[in-house]
Design a protein around this motif. Structure first.
Motif: not given
Length: 332
Positions: A138, A142, A152-153, A188, A192, A195
């Motif tokens: 993550y 980011d 984003e996924a 997130p 998010e 994920r």
């Protein structure tokens, strides 16, 4: 009985001599660095510095020894910054402090690199207690910009795939620390968070070592923490220097993993704690959490020690090692 393990999240300051030598060498070889070729002299300097920081950890008595990440000029963004499918662009502020990194812009498929594995192969020749360190998926996503995957996924999934592939190439290691400050600094949103947990799980499943997810610079939001516990990890790290109350609340409200990592020494403050003070903080956390018994308690700085003067960083290692020994004696 609980095992107390002294360690760090890596990302060490360069020894003073190496900082001076590498500054001169990089100034002379600027063109080569842009093309990705560090050159023999720079490689030799990093090799010598790596040996020094590993020897220092062993002399301090740390239970886990990291490679040091001395080449990581771009901090947590490093695994992408050196990748062939990534273009590094302008300088970006590293979270809310005065350190900076080159923005990694992903413009192609993130295939296997092997850069970190190569560093760890060198470190594994110097210690049998190796701890690998990586940015969590993550945080790495980011810090990066996606111009290839499209959403984003897909992007965090690709980052998870990439890091898992890198981990599979690592030499034998006792522990893997995944550093996830973005889970705190840029939490997130709904969807998010799940994920992010899935991507962490993917990386964790690429190794047989114990996996510690170490957020820092505060405490996780409740939903982020709850989703993180769904990942197949051995320990969650807590920054008890920056935030005690919210971290305690998360554990008391949602539970905790069988192992725990306690960030109790300040990785950014030059004040060097007493080992007894760190041991007392361990006892205080234990009393507050009211967990019957952890299998393993990692004692560490709350953040990387990159920001410290080299001499102060060395002193912090000694404190952590002695504090873990004191905790073992108290527990016995």
């Amino acid at each position: 009985m609980t095992e107390y393990v002294s360690t760090t999240p890596g990302l060490y300051p360069l020894p003073d001599w190496a900082k001076d030598d590498l500054s001169d060498l990089k100034g002379h070889q600027k063109h080569d660095l842009v093309s990705g070729d560090e050159g023999e002299e720079i490689t030799a300097a990093y090799d010598a510095a790596r040996e020094e920081v590993i020897e220092g950890q062993i002399e301090a008595g740390l239970d886990r020894v990291v490679e040091g990440q001395l080449r990581w000029d771009d901090m947590l963004a490093h695994p992408l910054a050196v990748h062939d499918a990534v273009e590094t662009r302008g300088i970006v502020r590293y979270y809310d402090n005065n350190n900076f990194y080159r923005e990694p812009v992903v413009d192609g498929d993130l295939e296997f690199s092997g850069d970190v594995a190569s560093e760890l192969e060198s470190a594994a020749e110097l210690t049998d207690d190796l701890q690998a360190v990586l940015p969590g998926p993550y945080s790495l996503a980011d810090l990066a910009t996606d111009e290839h995957y499209g959403n984003e996924a897909e992007f965090i999934g690709a980052i998870g795939d990439f890091l898992a592939g890198e981990v599979e190439a690592f030499p034998d290691h006792e522990t893997l620390f995944l550093l996830e400050p973005s889970l705190v600094e840029n939490a997130p949103t709904d969807g998010e968070d799940e994920r992010a947990s899935d991507a962490i799980d993917q990386v964790a499943n690429a190794t047989d070592a114990d996996v510690v997810v170490q957020p820092y610079w505060g405490a996780l939001e409740e939903k982020v923490y709850a989703h993180l516990l769904d990942a197949d990890i051995d320990a969650v790290g807590f920054d008890f220097v920056a935030n005690q109350d919210d971290n305690l609340y998360n554990v008391q409200e949602y539970g905790v993993t069988d192992d725990i990592s306690l960030g109790l020494a300040d990785g950014q403050n030059t004040l060097v704690e007493d080992p007894e003070a760190i041991r007392d903080r361990v006892d205080w956390v234990d009393d507050q959490l009211q967990v019957t018994e952890f299998e393993t308690v990692y004692l560490t700085t709350n953040t990387e020690t990159f920001y410290l003067p080299y001499g102060k960083y060395v002193e912090k290692l000694d404190v952590l090692a002695e504090a873990a020994d004191l905790a073992e004696v108290t527990a016995a």
